[in-house]
Motif scaffolding. Structure first.
Motif, PDB file in Angstrom:
ATOM      1  N   TYR A 194      -1.588 -79.739  59.920  1.00 34.21           N
ATOM      2  CA  TYR A 194       0.112 -79.577  60.408  1.00 34.21           C
ATOM      3  C   TYR A 194       0.558 -78.693  61.193  1.00 34.21           C
ATOM      4  O   TYR A 194      -0.021 -77.453  60.878  1.00 34.21           O
ATOM      5  CB  TYR A 194       0.933 -79.956  59.229  1.00 34.21           C
ATOM      6  CG  TYR A 194       0.470 -80.760  58.243  1.00 34.21           C
ATOM      7  CD1 TYR A 194      -0.383 -80.794  57.281  1.00 34.21           C
ATOM      8  CD2 TYR A 194       1.066 -82.366  58.108  1.00 34.21           C
ATOM      9  CE1 TYR A 194      -0.718 -81.543  56.296  1.00 34.21           C
ATOM     10  CE2 TYR A 194       0.581 -83.315  57.289  1.00 34.21           C
ATOM     11  CZ  TYR A 194      -0.412 -82.915  56.277  1.00 34.21           C
ATOM     12  OH  TYR A 194      -0.718 -83.916  55.486  1.00 34.21           O
ATOM     13  N   SER A 250      -5.658 -85.313  52.761  1.00 29.36           N
ATOM     14  CA  SER A 250      -5.798 -86.209  53.795  1.00 29.36           C
ATOM     15  C   SER A 250      -4.436 -86.298  54.288  1.00 29.36           C
ATOM     16  O   SER A 250      -3.601 -85.859  53.933  1.00 29.36           O
ATOM     17  CB  SER A 250      -6.312 -87.450  52.874  1.00 29.36           C
ATOM     18  OG  SER A 250      -5.325 -88.039  52.283  1.00 29.36           O
ATOM     19  N   GLY A 251      -4.530 -87.325  55.289  1.00 27.42           N
ATOM     20  CA  GLY A 251      -3.238 -87.657  56.150  1.00 27.42           C
ATOM     21  C   GLY A 251      -2.119 -88.674  55.401  1.00 27.42           C
ATOM     22  O   GLY A 251      -1.485 -88.994  55.928  1.00 27.42           O
ATOM     23  N   THR A 252      -2.855 -89.049  54.319  1.00 26.93           N
ATOM     24  CA  THR A 252      -2.250 -90.249  53.632  1.00 26.93           C
ATOM     25  C   THR A 252      -1.499 -89.914  52.251  1.00 26.93           C
ATOM     26  O   THR A 252      -1.065 -90.646  51.420  1.00 26.93           O
ATOM     27  CB  THR A 252      -3.064 -91.414  53.475  1.00 26.93           C
ATOM     28  OG1 THR A 252      -4.464 -90.955  52.649  1.00 26.93           O
ATOM     29  CG2 THR A 252      -3.426 -91.901  54.765  1.00 26.93           C
ATOM     30  N   ASP A 253      -1.573 -88.736  51.847  1.00 27.96           N
ATOM     31  CA  ASP A 253      -0.969 -88.317  50.747  1.00 27.96           C
ATOM     32  C   ASP A 253      -0.715 -86.692  50.690  1.00 27.96           C
ATOM     33  O   ASP A 253      -1.248 -85.938  51.427  1.00 27.96           O
ATOM     34  CB  ASP A 253      -1.824 -88.620  49.377  1.00 27.96           C
ATOM     35  CG  ASP A 253      -3.203 -87.807  49.523  1.00 27.96           C
ATOM     36  OD1 ASP A 253      -4.257 -88.547  49.562  1.00 27.96           O
ATOM     37  OD2 ASP A 253      -3.355 -86.765  49.497  1.00 27.96           O
ATOM     38  N   PRO A 254       0.120 -86.126  49.883  1.00 25.50           N
ATOM     39  CA  PRO A 254       0.380 -84.548  49.761  1.00 25.50           C
ATOM     40  C   PRO A 254      -0.241 -83.887  48.971  1.00 25.50           C
ATOM     41  O   PRO A 254       0.016 -82.713  48.744  1.00 25.50           O
ATOM     42  CB  PRO A 254       2.082 -84.795  49.597  1.00 25.50           C
ATOM     43  CG  PRO A 254       2.070 -85.693  48.438  1.00 25.50           C
ATOM     44  CD  PRO A 254       0.949 -86.817  49.075  1.00 25.50           C
ATOM     45  N   TRP A 255      -1.404 -84.183  48.361  1.00 25.70           N
ATOM     46  CA  TRP A 255      -2.269 -83.305  47.741  1.00 25.70           C
ATOM     47  C   TRP A 255      -2.857 -82.271  48.560  1.00 25.70           C
ATOM     48  O   TRP A 255      -3.258 -82.123  49.537  1.00 25.70           O
ATOM     49  CB  TRP A 255      -3.397 -84.080  47.036  1.00 25.70           C
ATOM     50  CG  TRP A 255      -2.966 -85.477  46.313  1.00 25.70           C
ATOM     51  CD1 TRP A 255      -3.706 -86.521  46.721  1.00 25.70           C
ATOM     52  CD2 TRP A 255      -1.811 -86.017  45.718  1.00 25.70           C
ATOM     53  NE1 TRP A 255      -3.229 -87.802  46.397  1.00 25.70           N
ATOM     54  CE2 TRP A 255      -2.147 -87.189  45.757  1.00 25.70           C
ATOM     55  CE3 TRP A 255      -0.707 -85.356  45.152  1.00 25.70           C
ATOM     56  CZ2 TRP A 255      -1.091 -88.043  45.032  1.00 25.70           C
ATOM     57  CZ3 TRP A 255       0.133 -86.100  44.585  1.00 25.70           C
ATOM     58  CH2 TRP A 255      -0.017 -87.545  44.425  1.00 25.70           C
ATOM     59  N   THR A 272       3.975 -90.478  48.052  1.00 25.54           N
ATOM     60  CA  THR A 272       2.576 -90.117  47.847  1.00 25.54           C
ATOM     61  C   THR A 272       1.763 -91.097  48.837  1.00 25.54           C
ATOM     62  O   THR A 272       0.472 -91.143  48.804  1.00 25.54           O
ATOM     63  CB  THR A 272       2.198 -90.746  46.439  1.00 25.54           C
ATOM     64  OG1 THR A 272       2.790 -91.792  46.109  1.00 25.54           O
ATOM     65  CG2 THR A 272       2.612 -89.474  45.478  1.00 25.54           C
ATOM     66  N   SER A 273       2.557 -91.947  49.444  1.00 27.73           N
ATOM     67  CA  SER A 273       2.002 -92.977  50.740  1.00 27.73           C
ATOM     68  C   SER A 273       1.621 -92.133  51.812  1.00 27.73           C
ATOM     69  O   SER A 273       1.184 -92.680  52.827  1.00 27.73           O
ATOM     70  CB  SER A 273       2.414 -94.161  50.613  1.00 27.73           C
ATOM     71  OG  SER A 273       3.716 -93.860  50.882  1.00 27.73           O
ATOM     72  N   GLY A 274       2.308 -91.021  52.094  1.00 31.74           N
ATOM     73  CA  GLY A 274       2.228 -90.322  53.295  1.00 31.74           C
ATOM     74  C   GLY A 274       2.107 -88.644  53.361  1.00 31.74           C
ATOM     75  O   GLY A 274       1.969 -88.118  51.825  1.00 31.74           O
ATOM     76  N   SER A 275       2.035 -87.943  54.190  1.00 30.55           N
ATOM     77  CA  SER A 275       1.784 -86.526  53.867  1.00 30.55           C
ATOM     78  C   SER A 275       3.032 -85.726  54.584  1.00 30.55           C
ATOM     79  O   SER A 275       2.859 -84.390  54.661  1.00 30.55           O
ATOM     80  CB  SER A 275       0.730 -86.165  54.489  1.00 30.55           C
ATOM     81  OG  SER A 275       0.496 -86.439  55.881  1.00 30.55           O
ATOM     82  N   ILE A 282       1.274 -88.051  63.964  1.00 29.70           N
ATOM     83  CA  ILE A 282       2.698 -87.758  64.070  1.00 29.70           C
ATOM     84  C   ILE A 282       2.820 -87.020  65.014  1.00 29.70           C
ATOM     85  O   ILE A 282       2.462 -85.693  64.795  1.00 29.70           O
ATOM     86  CB  ILE A 282       3.286 -87.446  62.602  1.00 29.70           C
ATOM     87  CG1 ILE A 282       3.098 -88.770  61.568  1.00 29.70           C
ATOM     88  CG2 ILE A 282       4.765 -87.200  62.975  1.00 29.70           C
ATOM     89  CD1 ILE A 282       3.615 -88.548  60.253  1.00 29.70           C
ATOM     90  N   SER A 332      -3.736 -80.544  54.276  1.00 35.58           N
ATOM     91  CA  SER A 332      -3.792 -81.152  53.033  1.00 35.58           C
ATOM     92  C   SER A 332      -4.957 -82.075  52.693  1.00 35.58           C
ATOM     93  O   SER A 332      -5.453 -82.277  53.724  1.00 35.58           O
ATOM     94  CB  SER A 332      -2.477 -82.015  52.916  1.00 35.58           C
ATOM     95  OG  SER A 332      -2.362 -83.058  53.547  1.00 35.58           O
ATOM     96  N   VAL A 373       1.166 -83.753  63.129  1.00 35.11           N
ATOM     97  CA  VAL A 373       0.190 -84.202  62.080  1.00 35.11           C
ATOM     98  C   VAL A 373      -1.034 -84.824  62.490  1.00 35.11           C
ATOM     99  O   VAL A 373      -1.057 -85.542  63.504  1.00 35.11           O
ATOM    100  CB  VAL A 373       0.752 -85.151  60.957  1.00 35.11           C
ATOM    101  CG1 VAL A 373      -0.088 -85.490  59.859  1.00 35.11           C
ATOM    102  CG2 VAL A 373       2.215 -84.837  60.486  1.00 35.11           C
TER     103      VAL A 373
END
Lengths: 114, 112
Positions: free
Chosen positions: A33, A96-101, B95-98, A56, A94, A48
């Motif tokens: 990002y 992956s691009g599909t969660d904020p972990w 949690t379905s996005g970043s 994004i 992070s 992103v």
């Protein structure tokens, strides 16, 4: 390695210059990002990349051009910037691009446009 | 539209006491929340996070509480130390996005 490394730390450029900001991570993160932070304001998302594809673009002016050559590297190419573009530019990654972990930020590049 | 709000721009506490930083959000789709600490001219440093399936998460001196019905979370630092003086940002994500959405930040000053 648990760091996001940004270079340079400081950059002064004229309005006609072309420069690039670099960001690198070796945590195996697949999302990267660019954020922009003005003084006394929160970071604002610019771009992103997810799995090396731009996912994004927050309506950022075309004088900012991102590039993701591979999963570990992220560049931000700058051209014909304005003084109001002076800010702290933060790179983050992070898992992956599909969660904020695992969201991790670099130390930033302090950009001054003169 | 400010979806994440930190209404206190600054907070001052004595060393050894508790610091409580507050954060409110409006987007009911947010289900993951993070706190970051930031020194001037540096990037935000991750402190602690909480998922909406929990109401409390603790890590050493830092505890985050989440009240989903009130759309409110707070960060407790006990005991506060002078080295904790920094700007603290609350951030939220789905949690379905970043994408992270940040609050305006609270400047914490811990006085010796």
């Amino acid at each position: 390695d648990t760091e996001v490394t940004q270079t340079p730390k400081h950059l002064v450029m004229g309005m006609t210059n072309k420069k690039s900001l670099k960001c690198e991570q070796h945590m195996g993160h697949r999302a990267m990002y660019w954020y922009k932070q003005k003084a006394k304001k929160p970071p604002e998302l610019m771009f992103v990349y997810s799995y090396e594809k731009l996912s994004i673009n927050e309506s950022v002016p075309s004088r900012f051009s991102p590039e993701c050559p591979n999963s570990s590297l992220l560049n931000l190419h700058l051209h014909a910037l304005q003084p109001e573009d002076s800010a702290l530019y933060l790179c983050a990654s992070s898992l992956s691009g599909t969660d904020p972990w695992g969201y991790t930020f670099g130390s930033g590049t302090r950009l001054t446009v003169v | 539209d400010q979806q994440v709000k930190q209404n206190s721009p600054s907070l001052s506490v004595q060393e050894g006491r508790i610091s409580i930083l507050n954060c409110d959000y409006t987007n009911s789709m947010f289900d993951y929340f993070l706190w970051y600490k930031k020194y001037p001219a540096e990037g935000p440093t991750f402190l602690i996070s909480i998922s909406s399936i929990k109401d409390k998460n603790e890590d050493g001196r830092f505890t985050v509480f989440l009240n989903k019905s009130a759309k409110h979370l707070s960060l407790h630092i006990v005991p506060s130390q002078p080295g904790d003086s920094a700007v603290y940002f609350c951030a939220a994500s789905e949690t379905s996005g970043s994408r992270l959405t940040f609050g305006e930040g609270t400047q914490l000053t811990v006085n010796p």
